[in-house]
Every structure is written in C-alpha cells, then in structure tokens.
Motif scaffolding. Structure first.
Motif, PDB file in Angstrom:
ATOM      1  N   UNK A  83       0.922  -1.225  -0.014  1.00 35.47           N
ATOM      2  CA  UNK A  83      -0.026  -0.084  -0.103  1.00 35.47           C
ATOM      3  C   UNK A  83       0.827   1.310  -0.131  1.00 35.47           C
ATOM      4  N   UNK A  84       1.999   1.012   0.651  1.00 39.87           N
ATOM      5  CA  UNK A  84       2.708   2.453   0.704  1.00 39.87           C
ATOM      6  C   UNK A  84       3.985   2.036  -0.034  1.00 39.87           C
ATOM      7  N   UNK A  85       4.195   2.850  -1.115  1.00 44.94           N
ATOM      8  CA  UNK A  85       5.312   2.866  -1.894  1.00 44.94           C
ATOM      9  C   UNK A  85       6.496   3.245  -1.495  1.00 44.94           C
ATOM     10  N   UNK A  86       6.447   4.629  -1.201  1.00 42.60           N
ATOM     11  CA  UNK A  86       7.512   5.590  -0.624  1.00 42.60           C
ATOM     12  C   UNK A  86       8.602   4.545   0.302  1.00 42.60           C
ATOM     13  N   UNK A  87       9.810   4.197  -0.202  1.00 40.65           N
ATOM     14  CA  UNK A  87      10.937   3.619   0.408  1.00 40.65           C
ATOM     15  C   UNK A  87      10.646   2.204   1.133  1.00 40.65           C
ATOM     16  N   UNK A  88       9.490   1.518   0.207  1.00 38.17           N
ATOM     17  CA  UNK A  88       9.187   0.278   0.649  1.00 38.17           C
ATOM     18  C   UNK A  88      10.306  -0.643   0.740  1.00 38.17           C
ATOM     19  N   UNK A 249       0.610  -6.713  -7.163  1.00 42.03           N
ATOM     20  CA  UNK A 249      -0.408  -7.056  -8.210  1.00 42.03           C
ATOM     21  C   UNK A 249       0.116  -6.465  -9.440  1.00 42.03           C
ATOM     22  N   UNK A 250       1.289  -6.069  -9.742  1.00 40.95           N
ATOM     23  CA  UNK A 250       1.763  -5.548 -11.087  1.00 40.95           C
ATOM     24  C   UNK A 250       3.062  -6.356 -11.304  1.00 40.95           C
ATOM     25  N   UNK A 251       3.013  -6.677 -12.616  1.00 41.71           N
ATOM     26  CA  UNK A 251       4.214  -7.696 -13.184  1.00 41.71           C
ATOM     27  C   UNK A 251       5.541  -7.018 -12.814  1.00 41.71           C
ATOM     28  N   UNK A 252       5.751  -5.780 -12.905  1.00 40.12           N
ATOM     29  CA  UNK A 252       6.779  -4.856 -12.692  1.00 40.12           C
ATOM     30  C   UNK A 252       6.953  -4.420 -11.274  1.00 40.12           C
ATOM     31  N   UNK A 253       6.370  -5.166 -10.469  1.00 37.32           N
ATOM     32  CA  UNK A 253       6.306  -4.570  -9.089  1.00 37.32           C
ATOM     33  C   UNK A 253       7.439  -4.058  -8.288  1.00 37.32           C
ATOM     34  N   UNK A 254       8.684  -4.863  -8.560  1.00 37.12           N
ATOM     35  CA  UNK A 254       9.913  -4.449  -7.948  1.00 37.12           C
ATOM     36  C   UNK A 254      10.427  -3.407  -8.601  1.00 37.12           C
ATOM     37  N   UNK A 255      10.305  -3.330  -9.904  1.00 41.09           N
ATOM     38  CA  UNK A 255      10.921  -1.764 -10.743  1.00 41.09           C
ATOM     39  C   UNK A 255      10.218  -0.892 -10.054  1.00 41.09           C
ATOM     40  N   UNK A 256       8.789  -1.070 -10.157  1.00 41.71           N
ATOM     41  CA  UNK A 256       7.839   0.127  -9.756  1.00 41.71           C
ATOM     42  C   UNK A 256       8.213   0.811  -8.401  1.00 41.71           C
ATOM     43  N   UNK A 257       8.501  -0.288  -7.400  1.00 42.27           N
ATOM     44  CA  UNK A 257       8.858   0.362  -6.035  1.00 42.27           C
ATOM     45  C   UNK A 257      10.399   0.714  -6.072  1.00 42.27           C
ATOM     46  N   UNK A 258      11.223   0.369  -6.873  1.00 43.37           N
ATOM     47  CA  UNK A 258      12.437   0.990  -7.120  1.00 43.37           C
ATOM     48  C   UNK A 258      12.449   2.368  -7.523  1.00 43.37           C
ATOM     49  N   UNK A 261       9.176   4.438  -5.237  1.00 38.69           N
ATOM     50  CA  UNK A 261       9.516   4.550  -3.916  1.00 38.69           C
ATOM     51  C   UNK A 261      11.000   4.955  -3.486  1.00 38.69           C
ATOM     52  N   UNK A 262      11.941   4.447  -4.311  1.00 42.30           N
ATOM     53  CA  UNK A 262      13.198   4.898  -4.106  1.00 42.30           C
ATOM     54  C   UNK A 262      14.061   5.813  -5.136  1.00 42.30           C
ATOM     55  N   UNK A 263      13.221   6.447  -6.114  1.00 38.34           N
ATOM     56  CA  UNK A 263      13.750   7.156  -6.900  1.00 38.34           C
ATOM     57  C   UNK A 263      15.078   6.588  -7.910  1.00 38.34           C
ATOM     58  N   UNK A 264      15.003   5.496  -8.205  1.00 37.98           N
ATOM     59  CA  UNK A 264      16.216   4.808  -8.919  1.00 37.98           C
ATOM     60  C   UNK A 264      15.709   3.981  -9.948  1.00 37.98           C
ATOM     61  N   UNK A 265      16.228   4.035 -11.183  1.00 41.44           N
ATOM     62  CA  UNK A 265      15.987   3.397 -12.380  1.00 41.44           C
ATOM     63  C   UNK A 265      16.913   3.321 -13.368  1.00 41.44           C
ATOM     64  N   UNK A 325      25.920  -1.377 -11.883  1.00 36.10           N
ATOM     65  CA  UNK A 325      25.998  -0.502 -10.923  1.00 36.10           C
ATOM     66  C   UNK A 325      26.053   1.045 -11.231  1.00 36.10           C
ATOM     67  N   UNK A 326      26.630   1.185 -12.424  1.00 30.06           N
ATOM     68  CA  UNK A 326      26.668   2.716 -12.979  1.00 30.06           C
ATOM     69  C   UNK A 326      25.392   2.979 -13.843  1.00 30.06           C
ATOM     70  N   UNK A 327      24.618   1.993 -14.256  1.00 31.32           N
ATOM     71  CA  UNK A 327      23.801   2.629 -15.187  1.00 31.32           C
ATOM     72  C   UNK A 327      22.303   2.815 -14.645  1.00 31.32           C
ATOM     73  N   UNK A 328      22.388   2.917 -13.318  1.00 32.75           N
ATOM     74  CA  UNK A 328      21.148   3.240 -12.479  1.00 32.75           C
ATOM     75  C   UNK A 328      21.186   4.789 -12.155  1.00 32.75           C
ATOM     76  N   UNK A 329      20.281   5.321 -11.995  1.00 35.18           N
ATOM     77  CA  UNK A 329      20.096   6.715 -11.558  1.00 35.18           C
ATOM     78  C   UNK A 329      19.802   6.901 -10.131  1.00 35.18           C
ATOM     79  N   UNK A 330      20.349   7.866  -9.402  1.00 33.16           N
ATOM     80  CA  UNK A 330      20.073   7.996  -8.095  1.00 33.16           C
ATOM     81  C   UNK A 330      21.312   7.325  -6.952  1.00 33.16           C
TER      82      UNK A 330
END
Length: 387
Positions: A83-88, A249-258, A261-265, A325-330
């Motif tokens: 329910x809470x995505x921020x820093x999940x 409930x999302x196929x991309x759930x982990x990436x969505x949280x990242x 919720x964490x500002x990383x992609x 390691x270097x290809x992600x933002x944040x």
C-alpha cells in the motif's frame, strides 16, 4: 578431451568427496583468510577507537546504519504491504534478513548484532572464494593477495556491516569458480542463493546460463547437469521478483517500487556520467570525489582485465556489474560500494603485487590499509549518508 568429459571429473563432484575437498581447500586458503581477517580487523580497530573519541556507537553504526537498518526491520517484522510505495522495504532482497531472523532466534544478541556477525562470516567465505579463484587462475600467492586487497578497498567497511555486499560476493565467487570448472549443479544452486541476496545477481546468473548453453551447443557437456544450470540459475532472482509482483499486483512490481519509492531506475548511466562530471569539475565533498575515482579505476581495471585475457566468464560478470552499478539513476554516493562484488577487477592488482618484491608489497599493502581504515571511519563518522 575436455576436463568435464574425463573419467576422473565426476568423482570430484560426488557428495562423498565434498568433506575432503573442503578440508583441502581450507588448508590451502588459510593464509588468505588470516590476511583478510587482519585487513578488516585493522579497519575496525580504527573505527572503534575513532567512534569512541567522538562519542558514537560503532556497533550500532555497523548494524543499523542506512540499509542495515532496513534489513533489521525486515528481519524483525517482515515485509510491509504494497500500500505504501515510498521507501518500501520490498526493494531489499530476502536472504540476509531471513537468515538474520533465524539466527536471532538462537543467538543471545540483538538483530543488528546478528546481522553484523552474519556479514563477518560471509565475508570470510567470500575471501575464501576469492583465494580459490586467484589460485585456480594463477597461483596461491595471487589468491592470498586478491582476498587481502578486497578487504582493503576504500569502501571495504561495508564488508563488515549488516549489508549484503559480502554475502553476494561470496556467492558470486563460488558460483563463478564452479562455472569455470563446469560444476554445473553447484554453480546453479549457489546462483539461486545469490539471486535471493541482491538485485545485482542479474550480473551473475546470465554468466552461468550462457556458459551452460555454450557447453551444450559445443557438445562439451550435454549432461542433465548443464541443462540444470541453464534452467535453475536464474530462479532465485526471478522468484523474488515474481513474489513482489504477486504482492503488488503488478508484473513490474519490484521495478515500480525502485522507481517510485526509491527514485532509482535504469538510465544507461546518464545520471552517473552527469554526477561524475560535476564531482570532477566542481567543489564536492570528498566522498563524491572518492566515488568518481573508484568508478574510473574500475573501468580502467576492466580494460586491463581484457588485455590480460581473463576468462570470458569473469569478464562478462565484471562488465555486467559495472553496467548494473553505474547504469542506474540516484544514490551516487553508493555507486562505489555497489561495485565491491566485482572482485575480478582486482585480479590485475593482485597479480602485480604477487610479482612484486616482498618489501615493496608490504609498503603498498600497508598504505592501502591506512587509506581503507580512514575511508571506513570517514564514511561512518563524518559522511552523513550511507557508505
């Protein structure tokens, strides 16, 4: 005839021979374990003395700082709802907190201390694996120095915290060694454990899969073991992402949280390049400059590794670790520690030290120890963010 097809090869992988093989391996590796333990102990002594002088709790910093605190929270209370995505906390993979919870039920320590003790044990397993890689590809001295240098990196303090880099490095080293030896079942099973430890296992299991695929296609090994590695190696990483997908409930759930919720992609390194250019051209805190230097050295060491013709399995792992390691933002300040498991990049350094006169080697290693000890104290006692 390849090693895997020789009549004596299967005997090495039979369960009955494992205890004797482990004893032989430890008998060869003990200097590396001692050297690594001394390297990390020297850094910890400096940290504890420094922390005492400034009135801070070194044990608390090792066990509860930043990500370590999230792992302790997961160990104590499990994962939160979606329910809470921020820093999940579902962004963090489950093996370290799960083992911390299990060990915490039988050890007379708090969960933060248990998490640190678990990391210390796994860091020794990692040093053992690094020695085995160096000894397998070069010689015993190179193996000892590979483990030692890994313990003296600028961000090596993370190897002594309640983080997952040490555990993942251990699994990565033994997975890659098993892959080099075409011990497919071991490679696959350890790869599964790595996939439950850190998201950067996406740099490891493709190596096992491709190596098994090549062995099958080239008729080097078409046994069920190679097929087992091909199919099983990714299951730890995919399994956890599948579990998060079910929870969210999302196929991309982990990436969505990242991302949310964490500002990383993934941005193919644009953020890293921008921040590195800024760190090198503007007045920045020392940590940013250190991170920029570590990343540049990693790229240089990768080029040297290619020139040295390292086995393609190690080169592929190093390349993917750099990309992940270097290809992600944040989280620019964490980029250097993300690269800690890319141990194969240190093989040229260990090899050069192994060929150096003992007196010069002692000076170089001693200097690395001083720098590493200072960086560890700086990152935990001065720098306000996580190392």
């Amino acid at each position: 005839m390849s090693e895997i097809s020789s009549p004596s090869a299967p005997a090495r992988t039979r369960p009955a021979g494992w205890p004797a093989a482990v004893r032989r391996s430890l008998a060869a590796a003990w200097p590396a374990l001692v050297a690594y333990a001394v390297a990390r102990t020297s850094g910890l002594v400096v940290l504890f003395v420094w922390a005492h002088t400034v009135g801070k709790d070194a044990v608390g910093l090792l066990g509860s700082r930043a990500d370590a605190g999230h792992y302790v929270e997961i160990a104590a209370h499990g994962y939160p709802s979606a329910a809470e995505i921020q820093t999940n906390a579902m962004a963090f993979f489950p093996l370290h907190p799960t083992l911390t919870r299990w060990l915490g039920a039988i050890l007379p320590f708090g969960l933060p201390t248990v998490g640190v003790l678990l990391t210390w044990v796994m860091s020794l397993v990692a040093a053992w694996g690094l020695f085995a890689i160096g000894n397998h590809l070069h010689d015993r001295r190179t193996g000892v120095l590979l483990a030692t240098v890994w313990g003296l990196l600028p961000h090596a303090i993370v190897e002594s915290m309640g983080y997952t880099e040490a555990m993942f490095t251990a699994f990565a080293a033994w997975t890659l060694l098993a892959t080099l030896r075409r011990q497919w079942v071991a490679a696959a099973l350890i790869s599964v454990l790595a996939g439950l430890t850190r998201p950067s296992a996406s740099a490891l299991f493709p190596v096992v899969v491709l190596a098994a695929f090549v062995a099958i296609v080239r008729r080097q090994d078409r046994s069920w073991r190679a097929w087992f590695a091909l199919l099983v190696a990714p299951l730890g990483w995919l399994g956890y992402l599948g579990w998060v997908a079910t929870r969210t409930g999302r196929l991309d759930g982990w990436f969505h949280i990242q991302h949310e919720g964490w500002g990383s992609s993934w941005d193919a390194g644009r953020y890293t390049a921008k921040m590195t250019a800024s760190a090198l051209s503007e007045a920045k805190v020392p940590d940013y400059l250190l991170v920029a230097l570590v990343m540049l050295l990693c790229v240089a060491l990768f080029v040297i590794s290619v020139i040295d013709r390292q086995p393609w399995q190690l080169l592929m792992f190093s390349a993917l670790m750099i990309a992940v390691s270097l290809g992600g933002s944040g989280y620019y300040n964490a980029k250097a520690r993300f690269l800690l498991p890319a141990f194969a990049l240190l093989l040229p350094v260990a090899g050069a030290l192994a060929r150096t006169k003992p007196a010069k080697m002692i000076v170089i290693v001693g200097t690395l120890a001083v720098v590493s000890a200072y960086c560890g104290g700086y990152l935990l006692l001065i720098w306000k963010f996580s190392p």
